[in-house]
Design an enzyme around this catalytic site. Structure first.
Site, PDB file in Angstrom:
ATOM      1  N   SER A  24      17.953  34.389  -5.154  1.00 58.96           N
ATOM      2  CA  SER A  24      18.574  35.583  -5.715  1.00 58.96           C
ATOM      3  C   SER A  24      19.890  36.017  -5.090  1.00 58.96           C
ATOM      4  O   SER A  24      20.694  36.659  -5.774  1.00 58.96           O
ATOM      5  CB  SER A  24      17.583  36.754  -5.685  1.00 58.96           C
ATOM      6  OG  SER A  24      16.982  36.873  -4.424  1.00 58.96           O
ATOM      7  N   LYS A  74       5.940  43.342  -0.263  1.00 53.71           N
ATOM      8  CA  LYS A  74       6.008  44.223  -1.439  1.00 53.71           C
ATOM      9  C   LYS A  74       5.089  45.438  -1.329  1.00 53.71           C
ATOM     10  O   LYS A  74       5.441  46.518  -1.798  1.00 53.71           O
ATOM     11  CB  LYS A  74       5.733  43.415  -2.705  1.00 53.71           C
ATOM     12  CG  LYS A  74       6.822  42.378  -2.953  1.00 53.71           C
ATOM     13  CD  LYS A  74       6.547  41.480  -4.132  1.00 53.71           C
ATOM     14  CE  LYS A  74       7.645  40.426  -4.237  1.00 53.71           C
ATOM     15  NZ  LYS A  74       7.445  39.513  -5.377  1.00 53.71           N
ATOM     16  N   ASN A  95       9.433  45.625  -5.573  1.00 58.36           N
ATOM     17  CA  ASN A  95      10.269  44.462  -5.266  1.00 58.36           C
ATOM     18  C   ASN A  95      11.752  44.817  -5.259  1.00 58.36           C
ATOM     19  O   ASN A  95      12.575  43.982  -4.899  1.00 58.36           O
ATOM     20  CB  ASN A  95       9.999  43.305  -6.235  1.00 58.36           C
ATOM     21  CG  ASN A  95      10.540  43.553  -7.623  1.00 58.36           C
ATOM     22  OD1 ASN A  95      10.486  44.682  -8.133  1.00 58.36           O
ATOM     23  ND2 ASN A  95      11.058  42.520  -8.264  1.00 58.36           N
ATOM     24  N   ASP A 111       8.444  42.291 -11.103  1.00 58.55           N
ATOM     25  CA  ASP A 111       7.958  40.912 -11.150  1.00 58.55           C
ATOM     26  C   ASP A 111       7.152  40.624 -12.415  1.00 58.55           C
ATOM     27  O   ASP A 111       7.274  39.547 -13.010  1.00 58.55           O
ATOM     28  CB  ASP A 111       7.069  40.625  -9.939  1.00 58.55           C
ATOM     29  CG  ASP A 111       7.861  40.374  -8.666  1.00 58.55           C
ATOM     30  OD1 ASP A 111       9.085  40.176  -8.744  1.00 58.55           O
ATOM     31  OD2 ASP A 111       7.245  40.389  -7.580  1.00 58.55           O
ATOM     32  N   GLY A 135      -3.771  34.522  -7.582  1.00 57.00           N
ATOM     33  CA  GLY A 135      -3.004  35.308  -6.619  1.00 57.00           C
ATOM     34  C   GLY A 135      -3.033  36.788  -6.937  1.00 57.00           C
ATOM     35  O   GLY A 135      -2.572  37.198  -7.998  1.00 57.00           O
ATOM     36  N   ALA A 136      -3.565  37.587  -6.018  1.00 57.55           N
ATOM     37  CA  ALA A 136      -3.665  39.035  -6.218  1.00 57.55           C
ATOM     38  C   ALA A 136      -2.799  39.787  -5.212  1.00 57.55           C
ATOM     39  O   ALA A 136      -3.104  40.910  -4.836  1.00 57.55           O
ATOM     40  CB  ALA A 136      -5.119  39.489  -6.111  1.00 57.55           C
ATOM     41  N   GLY A 137      -1.693  39.152  -4.791  1.00 59.30           N
ATOM     42  CA  GLY A 137      -0.745  39.805  -3.900  1.00 59.30           C
ATOM     43  C   GLY A 137       0.232  40.664  -4.680  1.00 59.30           C
ATOM     44  O   GLY A 137      -0.052  41.095  -5.801  1.00 59.30           O
TER      45      GLY A 137
END
Length: 264
Positions: A24, A74, A95, A111, A135-137
């Site tokens: 980015s 985050k 984010n 996101d 993924g549960a982040g």
């Protein structure tokens, strides 16, 4: 771009650990320049143990206008926001952060909408689909909400941390008519597979799902930007699956991120 750098340049930073994989800084800085802004985004590697102290310290810089947040900060960065958008408040993660008029931070979490926008651009229509998200982040939490809001009929969530998985399932309960359940690494029966974990950044990583059970009718999306084509996506493409990369997700969300960072 470099010729314009001066003491008047407005500063934005992206924090993460690791940070070398992020794409980015160049893309967002080019977007700033295209909009006629003398501003740039620079990367900073910050550990979990030091992130609170770092954010407090860097916030003292009067020419720092925004912070972009990547893994694993985050949830931690959310605590530094005096205000947030509704979705960031619900997810309790951010984010992107920009200054309020009084110098405090206002946060958002893009996101999820970026992921959904990216898969739509790649030809995946999420409405009515059965989705498996791994993924549960921070990213996974946002993507789960966005998939529900996009109209998936079923969302299964798989995470190596069952407590974190169940906490996310409980938070999402009642947000949509979709069926919610705990998933596994078995993608059988799902139309859409989303990897929201770092698995694939290193070639030694275990695959997030059992790729031998993928079928050509499935669509597979990944959040990882480096490598752009992860082992998961390589396997999916070999089978004829539709795919979207983390770079595609970032591209779909870049303008929205810059809109937020430059607001006001």
């Amino acid at each position: 771009m470099l010729e314009a750098l001066s003491g008047a340049t407005r500063l934005f930073i992206i924090i993460g650990d690791p940070i070398a994989q992020v794409q980015s800084p160049g893309g967002i800085t080019r977007e700033f320049v295209a909009r006629g802004r003398n501003a740039l985004l620079v990367p900073a590697q910050v550990s979990v143990a030091q992130v609170d102290e770092f954010i407090r310290g860097v916030s003292l810089a009067g020419n720092l206008d925004g912070i972009v947040v990547t893994v694993p900060h985050k949830f931690g960065a959310f605590a530094h926001c005096a205000s947030t958008t509704d979705r960031a408040g619900f997810l309790q993660s951010v984010n992107i952060m920009r200054r309020n008029a009084d110098g405090t931070w206002h946060g958002d979490m893009t996101d999820g909408v970026a992921f959904v926008g990216g898969i739509r651009q790649a030809g995946c229509v999420p409405e009515g689909k059965r989705a498996l998200m791994v993924g549960a982040g921070g990213a996974g939490t946002a993507i789960a909400l966005a998939l529900l809001e996009a109209g998936v009929s079923e969302l299964a969530i798989h995470d190596a941390d069952a407590v974190r998985r169940d906490r996310l399932l409980a938070r999402l309960a009642g947000r949509a008519a979709a069926k919610l359940l705990a998933g596994s690494d078995d993608p059988t029966g799902y139309d859409l597979i989303a990897n929201a974990t770092p698995a694939g950044m290193k070639h030694s990583d275990a695959l997030p799902v059992r790729v031998e059970l993928l079928t050509p009718a499935m669509f597979v999306g990944d959040v990882i930007t480096s490598p752009e084509v992860t082992p998961l996506l390589t396997a999916a493409r070999a089978l004829g699956c539709g795919t979207q990369t983390g770079i595609g997700m970032f591209a779909a969300g870049r303008a929205m991120m810059v809109d937020f960072l430059l607001h006001g």
